[in-house]
Structure formats: structure tokens, C-alpha cells
Scaffold this motif. Sequence first.
Motif, PDB file in Angstrom:
ATOM      1  N   GLY A 217       0.793  -1.230   0.000  1.00  7.61           N
ATOM      2  CA  GLY A 217       0.000   0.000   0.000  1.00  7.61           C
ATOM      3  C   GLY A 217       0.822   1.276   0.000  1.00  7.61           C
ATOM      4  N   GLY A 218       2.153   1.149  -0.039  1.00  4.42           N
ATOM      5  CA  GLY A 218       2.993   2.343  -0.138  1.00  4.42           C
ATOM      6  C   GLY A 218       3.639   2.756   1.164  1.00  4.42           C
ATOM      7  N   PHE A 219       3.912   1.781   2.041  1.00  2.00           N
ATOM      8  CA  PHE A 219       4.522   2.043   3.343  1.00  2.00           C
ATOM      9  C   PHE A 219       3.733   3.098   4.123  1.00  2.00           C
ATOM     10  CE2 PHE A 219       8.964   0.496   1.816  1.00  2.00           C
ATOM     11  CZ  PHE A 219       8.519  -0.820   1.895  1.00  2.00           C
ATOM     12  N   ALA A 220       2.400   2.995   4.028  1.00  2.14           N
ATOM     13  CA  ALA A 220       1.515   3.878   4.783  1.00  2.14           C
ATOM     14  C   ALA A 220       1.667   3.575   6.264  1.00  2.14           C
ATOM     15  CB  ALA A 220       0.067   3.681   4.336  1.00  2.14           C
ATOM     16  N   THR A 221       1.877   4.619   7.056  1.00  3.98           N
ATOM     17  CA  THR A 221       2.269   4.464   8.454  1.00  3.98           C
ATOM     18  C   THR A 221       1.257   5.144   9.375  1.00  3.98           C
ATOM     19  OG1 THR A 221       4.573   4.562   7.699  1.00  3.98           O
ATOM     20  CG2 THR A 221       4.181   4.780  10.070  1.00  3.98           C
ATOM     21  N   PRO A 222       0.440   4.367  10.100  1.00  7.31           N
ATOM     22  CA  PRO A 222      -0.539   4.972  11.004  1.00  7.31           C
ATOM     23  C   PRO A 222       0.139   5.472  12.274  1.00  7.31           C
ATOM     24  CG  PRO A 222      -0.612   2.594  11.205  1.00  7.31           C
ATOM     25  CD  PRO A 222       0.372   2.893  10.103  1.00  7.31           C
ATOM     26  N   PRO A 223      -0.513   6.327  13.036  1.00  6.61           N
ATOM     27  CA  PRO A 223       0.086   6.797  14.290  1.00  6.61           C
ATOM     28  C   PRO A 223       0.207   5.673  15.309  1.00  6.61           C
ATOM     29  CG  PRO A 223      -2.174   7.592  14.069  1.00  6.61           C
ATOM     30  CD  PRO A 223      -1.808   6.957  12.766  1.00  6.61           C
ATOM     31  N   ASP A 224       1.258   5.730  16.105  1.00  9.01           N
ATOM     32  CA  ASP A 224       1.430   4.754  17.175  1.00  9.01           C
ATOM     33  C   ASP A 224       0.214   4.802  18.111  1.00  9.01           C
ATOM     34  OD1 ASP A 224       3.863   4.253  16.066  1.00  9.01           O
ATOM     35  OD2 ASP A 224       5.053   5.158  17.669  1.00  9.01           O
ATOM     36  N   ILE A 337      15.111   9.456   6.061  1.00 12.08           N
ATOM     37  CA  ILE A 337      13.829  10.180   6.116  1.00 12.08           C
ATOM     38  C   ILE A 337      14.066  11.673   6.259  1.00 12.08           C
ATOM     39  CG2 ILE A 337      11.746  10.540   7.502  1.00 12.08           C
ATOM     40  CD1 ILE A 337      11.764   7.524   8.072  1.00 12.08           C
ATOM     41  N   THR A 338      14.981  12.041   7.158  1.00 10.49           N
ATOM     42  CA  THR A 338      15.289  13.472   7.343  1.00 10.49           C
ATOM     43  C   THR A 338      15.853  14.067   6.060  1.00 10.49           C
ATOM     44  OG1 THR A 338      15.747  13.122   9.701  1.00 10.49           O
ATOM     45  CG2 THR A 338      16.637  15.123   8.687  1.00 10.49           C
ATOM     46  N   GLY A 339      16.773  13.355   5.426  1.00 14.73           N
ATOM     47  CA  GLY A 339      17.373  13.854   4.190  1.00 14.73           C
ATOM     48  C   GLY A 339      16.379  13.954   3.050  1.00 14.73           C
ATOM     49  N   LEU A 340      15.486  12.982   2.938  1.00 17.11           N
ATOM     50  CA  LEU A 340      14.489  13.003   1.870  1.00 17.11           C
ATOM     51  C   LEU A 340      13.478  14.123   2.072  1.00 17.11           C
ATOM     52  CD1 LEU A 340      13.939   9.167   1.421  1.00 17.11           C
ATOM     53  CD2 LEU A 340      14.806  10.745  -0.324  1.00 17.11           C
ATOM     54  N   GLY A 351       4.345  14.509  -2.355  1.00 15.26           N
ATOM     55  CA  GLY A 351       3.238  14.769  -1.444  1.00 15.26           C
ATOM     56  C   GLY A 351       3.578  14.467  -0.006  1.00 15.26           C
ATOM     57  N   GLU A 352       4.364  13.399   0.196  1.00 17.88           N
ATOM     58  CA  GLU A 352       4.694  13.000   1.566  1.00 17.88           C
ATOM     59  C   GLU A 352       5.878  12.045   1.552  1.00 17.88           C
ATOM     60  OE1 GLU A 352       2.094  11.691   5.382  1.00 17.88           O
ATOM     61  OE2 GLU A 352       1.932  10.293   3.716  1.00 17.88           O
ATOM     62  N   VAL A 353       6.744  12.196   2.551  1.00 20.22           N
ATOM     63  CA  VAL A 353       7.784  11.210   2.852  1.00 20.22           C
ATOM     64  C   VAL A 353       7.425  10.608   4.202  1.00 20.22           C
ATOM     65  CG1 VAL A 353      10.223  10.809   3.350  1.00 20.22           C
ATOM     66  CG2 VAL A 353       9.564  12.459   1.577  1.00 20.22           C
ATOM     67  N   ARG A 354       7.317   9.275   4.270  1.00 18.38           N
ATOM     68  CA  ARG A 354       6.830   8.649   5.504  1.00 18.38           C
ATOM     69  C   ARG A 354       7.553   7.318   5.729  1.00 18.38           C
ATOM     70  NH1 ARG A 354       2.036   8.273   1.926  1.00 18.38           N
ATOM     71  NH2 ARG A 354       2.127   6.255   0.901  1.00 18.38           N
ATOM     72  N   GLY A 355       7.320   6.747   6.908  1.00 16.73           N
ATOM     73  CA  GLY A 355       7.863   5.439   7.213  1.00 16.73           C
ATOM     74  C   GLY A 355       8.576   5.422   8.537  1.00 16.73           C
ATOM     75  N   ILE A 362       7.786   7.339  -0.498  1.00 17.91           N
ATOM     76  CA  ILE A 362       7.748   8.700  -1.044  1.00 17.91           C
ATOM     77  C   ILE A 362       6.522   8.779  -1.946  1.00 17.91           C
ATOM     78  CG2 ILE A 362       8.996  10.505  -2.291  1.00 17.91           C
ATOM     79  CD1 ILE A 362      11.569   8.809  -1.861  1.00 17.91           C
ATOM     80  N   GLU A 363       5.484   9.476  -1.494  1.00 22.70           N
ATOM     81  CA  GLU A 363       4.242   9.587  -2.265  1.00 22.70           C
ATOM     82  C   GLU A 363       4.375  10.719  -3.284  1.00 22.70           C
ATOM     83  OE1 GLU A 363      -0.345   9.001  -2.357  1.00 22.70           O
ATOM     84  OE2 GLU A 363       0.879   8.289  -0.687  1.00 22.70           O
ATOM     85  N   LEU A 364       4.211  10.374  -4.548  1.00 21.94           N
ATOM     86  CA  LEU A 364       4.376  11.352  -5.626  1.00 21.94           C
ATOM     87  C   LEU A 364       3.014  11.769  -6.177  1.00 21.94           C
ATOM     88  CD1 LEU A 364       7.443   9.767  -7.420  1.00 21.94           C
ATOM     89  CD2 LEU A 364       7.402  11.587  -5.718  1.00 21.94           C
ATOM     90  N   VAL A 365       2.883  13.065  -6.416  1.00 22.61           N
ATOM     91  CA  VAL A 365       1.606  13.646  -6.833  1.00 22.61           C
ATOM     92  C   VAL A 365       1.812  14.554  -8.033  1.00 22.61           C
ATOM     93  CG1 VAL A 365       0.636  13.536  -4.496  1.00 22.61           C
ATOM     94  CG2 VAL A 365       1.901  15.587  -5.223  1.00 22.61           C
ATOM     95  N   GLU A 366       0.710  14.859  -8.707  1.00 23.32           N
ATOM     96  CA  GLU A 366       0.774  15.856  -9.769  1.00 23.32           C
ATOM     97  C   GLU A 366       0.995  17.227  -9.150  1.00 23.32           C
ATOM     98  OE1 GLU A 366       0.889  15.339 -12.915  1.00 23.32           O
ATOM     99  OE2 GLU A 366       0.449  13.177 -12.879  1.00 23.32           O
ATOM    100  N   PRO A 367       1.879  18.031  -9.710  1.00 21.25           N
ATOM    101  CA  PRO A 367       2.182  19.344  -9.123  1.00 21.25           C
ATOM    102  C   PRO A 367       0.924  20.182  -8.929  1.00 21.25           C
ATOM    103  CG  PRO A 367       3.753  18.838 -10.848  1.00 21.25           C
ATOM    104  CD  PRO A 367       2.700  17.772 -10.910  1.00 21.25           C
ATOM    105  N   GLY A 368       0.845  20.814  -7.770  1.00 20.63           N
ATOM    106  CA  GLY A 368      -0.260  21.705  -7.492  1.00 20.63           C
ATOM    107  C   GLY A 368      -1.410  21.076  -6.736  1.00 20.63           C
ATOM    108  N   GLY A 369      -1.282  19.823  -6.335  1.00 16.36           N
ATOM    109  CA  GLY A 369      -2.383  19.184  -5.624  1.00 16.36           C
ATOM    110  C   GLY A 369      -1.945  17.877  -4.992  1.00 16.36           C
ATOM    111  N   THR A 370      -2.935  17.009  -4.781  1.00 15.55           N
ATOM    112  CA  THR A 370      -2.645  15.704  -4.178  1.00 15.55           C
ATOM    113  C   THR A 370      -3.012  14.550  -5.108  1.00 15.55           C
ATOM    114  OG1 THR A 370      -4.831  15.648  -3.124  1.00 15.55           O
ATOM    115  CG2 THR A 370      -3.014  16.601  -1.841  1.00 15.55           C
TER     116      THR A 370
END
Length: 432
Positions: A217-224, A337-340, A351-355, A362-370
Motif C-alpha cells: 500500500g505504499g509504506f503507509a504508516t498509522p500513528p502509534d 527520512i530526514t534527508g528526503l 506529497g509525503e515522505v513517511r515510514g 515517497i508519495e508522488l503527486v501531480e504538481p499543485g495538488g494531491t
Amino acid sequence: MTENDLLARHRAVMPAWMALYYEQPLEIVSGEGRRLTGGDGRVYLDFFAGILSNSLGYGVPEITAAVERQLAAGVVHTSTAYLGRRQVEYAERLAELSGIPDAKVFFVNSGTEANEAALLLATHHRRSNQILALRNSYHGRAFATVAVTGNRSWGATSLSPVHVSYVHGGYRYRGPFRDLSDADYIQACVDDLRDVILTTTAGDVAAMIAEPIQGVGGFATPPDGLYAAMKQVLDDYGILFITDEVQTGWGRTGEHFWGYQAHGIVPDILTFAKGAAGGLPIGGVIARAELMDSLAANSLSTFGGNPLTMAAASATLDYLLEHDLQANAAKLGEKLITGLRAAAEGLPIVGEVRGKGLMIGIELVEPGGTQPSPRAAGLVMEECRRRGLLVGKGGLHGNVIRLGPPLTLTEDEADEGLAILSEALATVDAAV
């Protein structure tokens, strides 16, 4: 024979639905450390580790020696009709490491098989075929595991042996609760869980299955703490909790040995696979004895726990613990993660760097939105390869770059991979 010749032969005899990475698919011919040599003659730094399965990298002397010793003994398979010393010894270690009280272990050959077995145990024990699963999840390619996979791009059929209800919580970036605080997000997901149980089930649900971090699913990370709050609801109904540790186990998240431990709970059933045996096929289920022993009929796994795989798995576990690779994952994961995130500042395609640890999306989006951009993800993969780095891809829309390097990654290699990724992201951002 050229790679083009091999590709033509591949397409002639392999299923069309077996996707290959890259515009010019890559053959892997050898490896050493964290580097792979391709059929194109180039050497690549590997940041995906055979979908996280080559947990120690390549050419590890300790693993090679363990396998060679078993090969020299002349026995690579016996079946479960005989006692297996290596199988028993490894199971004893896993039972203790699992955190599950009075645990027993059943070995299979893959994560799919492990999750199928877990679903069998849960539905039989609870005398119910109702299962709760998370949206955007992935649990395997067999009949029941496809059914509990909440990701349409991997849902090959609507037919199912189980009745499944899907709940929110695993994937925050595109969810309806994304802008809430962690505490409010958890509460909203718990409220949704209660509502789903009340409205879409008969109440006697067998189990909920969840990945601590959603892999495909894209290394989606829920809150602890999310699953601890959810488990309070599950406990009210007697619903079992299955943690799918196929990708999150063995210290990969850095914080803990198992992904579930970030949530302060103890699961009823734990499944594992992938990196457990350093690249050899393995899978397994760990469960309370009450659950594991509840089957009334005979069962076995012909190749599960075979001596060759057990030798590699035991050596892999020794190496993981002796070299404290969990700590290495925590340290280098934070660096990446910090560097990315720093590299992504000012890049509209990110859109987001997570994990956590060495499990980064690294979630990639079309520029200007999500809006998801699978096009950008494909271009980033090609740019990384062009610069000598192999990465993975995932997410519902195929728009997430997945990073899961071997846990033996060095600091210099982390810096090298980070530099290549930063350049690739900037290049693709300028192009799109």
C-alpha cells in the motif's frame, strides 16, 4: 543471449499479469553486500532487497556457510512426518521473541501461506467467517488473502471464502481523517470500527488482520497507538487480532523487533515471511497454543520448515541480533527520512515522505495538488536506475516509491542512495 531475447522468452511463457520493473526490464545475475550486478553489466546499489526479502544483502558468509553445511549433510527435505531438530530449535526462539504467551509456531513457505493459515485458525476457532481488514491493505495472492486485501489493484476476484468488512486507519494521506491530530485520528478510526461492526457484520467477527505499516500500500504508516485503541473494541466482542509482520518484522522499523510493538499490544496471531531467512522462501504463523491447537483435522506443510531453510533462518536471526541491525535500521532510517524530507522541500511532485526505520515511502503527486502521479513514480525509478540505484514502487495508484534496503546498509551507502534519490526527484520535478 541478450536481455531482449530473455524478455521475449519471458513474455512467451510467463503470465501477462506478472509485471516487470523498468522500461527495459532488468536481469539480476550476481550480488555482493548491498550491490547487485545486472545483465546489462552495471552494478547497482540495492534499496529494495527483493521486496525486503534479502534482509542481510548478498554474499553473507555466515548464511552461505550455514546453507553449505546443510547441503553437505545431504538432506534438504524430510517433510513433517519426521522430527526436525532445526525446525524445533528455531521455533523455540521465535516463540520467545514473538511476545505472545504460550506460543506455538507453524512454518510455511510465504507470507500468503502464513496469512491463509492465520485466517484458517481464526475462523475455525471463532466459528465465524467474518473478518475485518484495513483499506489499502495487502495480505497475499491466494483465495482468502486476496479477499482481505483492501487494495483494488491487487484484488483479482470478488469471490471469497470469508465475509470481509473494511475499516479506516492504515492509510492516512488520502483518508477522510488526514487533517486531524493523532489523538483525534485514532478516535475517528475507532468510531468507524465500532460503526462497521454494528452495521456490516453479525457481531461474531472472527478476527481483524492488519499490517503495522502497509507494505504494498505504499509504506503507509498509522500513528502509534492506533491498534491498541482498536483492540479495546475488538476485545469487547472477543474478536482476535492478527498482526501481519511479513514486511515489518525482524527490526526493520528500527523502533522494535516487530511492528505491532509500537502500539503497546500483544496480538493473538502473528504472521511472518520475507526477510526471515535471508532470501530463501519462508513463512510462518505464531499463535497462542489455544488457537494453534484448535484444528481438529490433520494438517501439514510439505516444504514448510525444511532443513535448508531452517539453517538459513537460524543463521539470519543470529546475524540480526549479534550485529544489532534493528539499531542500524533506526539510525540510517532517520538519516534517510530526514534527508528526503529536506530534499523534497520545494518539489511539488512530493506529497509525503513517511515510514519508520528502513521502510520508507515517497508519495508522488501531480504538481499543485494531491492527485496521485504514477507517471512521476515511473520516471523517478528510471532516473534512479540510470544513476545506479534500485528502488521499489507501490501504493493503490502505483505512485509511491518504496525504499527497503538490506538491514546491513552502511552509512556511506545511505548517503550515496540519498544523493541519487535527491537528484532523481529534482530531475523529475523539473520535467513534469
